[in-house]
Motif scaffolding. Structure first.
Motif, PDB file in Angstrom:
ATOM      1  N   ALA A  32       0.600  -1.434  -0.071  1.00  0.00           N
ATOM      2  CA  ALA A  32      -0.118  -0.159  -0.017  1.00  0.00           C
ATOM      3  C   ALA A  32       0.943   1.167  -0.202  1.00  0.00           C
ATOM      4  N   HIS A  34       2.975   4.850  -0.585  1.00  0.00           N
ATOM      5  CA  HIS A  34       2.835   5.902  -0.777  1.00  0.00           C
ATOM      6  C   HIS A  34       4.092   6.758  -0.932  1.00  0.00           C
ATOM      7  N   ASP A  78       1.348  -0.723  -6.679  1.00  0.00           N
ATOM      8  CA  ASP A  78       2.852  -0.673  -5.700  1.00  0.00           C
ATOM      9  C   ASP A  78       3.791  -0.982  -6.879  1.00  0.00           C
ATOM     10  N   SER A 186      -0.102   4.211   5.047  1.00  0.00           N
ATOM     11  CA  SER A 186      -0.868   3.321   4.328  1.00  0.00           C
ATOM     12  C   SER A 186      -2.395   3.191   4.677  1.00  0.00           C
ATOM     13  N   GLN A 189      -5.476   5.429   3.483  1.00  0.00           N
ATOM     14  CA  GLN A 189      -6.491   4.851   2.643  1.00  0.00           C
ATOM     15  C   GLN A 189      -7.754   4.317   3.162  1.00  0.00           C
TER      16      GLN A 189
END
Length: 279
Positions: A32, A34, A78, A186, A189
């Protein structure tokens, strides 16, 4: 970008290829991804000949089964982010390949694991230490990169590396934030749009504390921050601490310490978020 899923395959790969590189950088993640994760990849790319990232949602570090089930997953995105960042290899093992049987070892980090995250997530750091030790043995990096947002985790791993004499350098990289100050995570989200806006108050409280500490005591600063949160019903505060930045022990006077960490954990929309700043 190469992708390897089996630990035995990566061990063979590293044995064959490591002589080609002066240094290997490693960024362990749970996916996840970022921009905070990508900043670690970019740092590794600048400082090493070869960069490896792992994606593994480690089941033994979750003391909340629902949190494990709900942890965000977005592998396709990812992969794109890692490729665009120039990651050389992605290690993506399964739980079955990482844990043939449930680990029996227990690692005691003393007072460092009894405060903050350790206090509210018993057993968490034992699970973190076990998986990171396994990853270090498999990847065999020269330098491994971690985000400052997980400050206590970084200090735990730093202690493990020191005590077990891992030939690895650790680097803690600054928190990467959204424009409104929210630390990238993460778990963001899982927030609703309203919760996402409210969550920025966590960083606001840290900055408020840092400002107050310039002319106020630790005790008074913490009291004013608690008052700050009383007015925000959407946030359920779990802890707010002003600590020594190395031991994470609560402090009474900032003047008696070389470094100070201001740390917070809270729930927004039922999602547990953490943040910190160093002063």
């Amino acid at each position: 970008m190469e992708i390897i899923k089996e630990p035995s395959e990566l061990l063979k790969y590293i044995k064959r290829r490591k002589p080609e590189y002066k240094s290997i950088g490693f960024v362990p993640t749970m996916g996840a991804l970022h921009q905070g994760h990508i900043s670690l990849i970019e740092c590794s790319k600048r400082e090493n000949d070869f960069t490896i990232c792992s994606i593994f949602v480690n089941p033994i570090q979750f003391n909340n089964a629902q949190d494990f089930i709900l942890y965000p997953k977005n592998l396709e995105e990812d992969f794109k982010m890692l490729e665009n960042a120039g990651c050389d290899l992605l290690f993506m093992p399964s739980a079955e390949s990482m844990y043939i049987e449930e680990p029996r070892i227990k690692i005691d980090f003393g007072s460092l694991e009894l405060v903050m995250e350790g206090k509210f997530r018993p057993g968490h750091f034992n699970g973190v230490a076990i998986v990171v030790a396994k990853l270090f043995h498999i990847v065999q990096p020269d330098i491994s990169y971690f985000g400052q947002k997980d400050l206590q985790q970084y200090l735990i791993i730093k202690q493990m590396v020191k005590d077990l004499t891992f030939p690895i350098e650790l680097k803690s990289c600054p928190v990467i934030r959204e424009k409104d100050g929210l630390a990238m995570s993460s778990r963001n989200q899982r927030l609703t749009p309203k919760g996402r806006n409210v969550a920025a108050k966590l960083n606001e409280s840290l900055l408020l504390a840092a400002k107050l500490l310039e002319n106020s005591s630790v005790e008074n600063t913490k009291a004013k921050v608690r008052d700050f949160y009383k007015n925000i019903k959407e946030i359920k505060l779990e802890y707010f601490e002003i600590t020594d930045s190395e031991t994470l022990m609560p402090i009474k006077d900032v003047k008696e310490h070389k470094g100070i960490a201001i740390c917070v954990a809270a729930y927004v929309d039922g999602v547990r978020l953490i943040d910190n700043i160093l002063i």
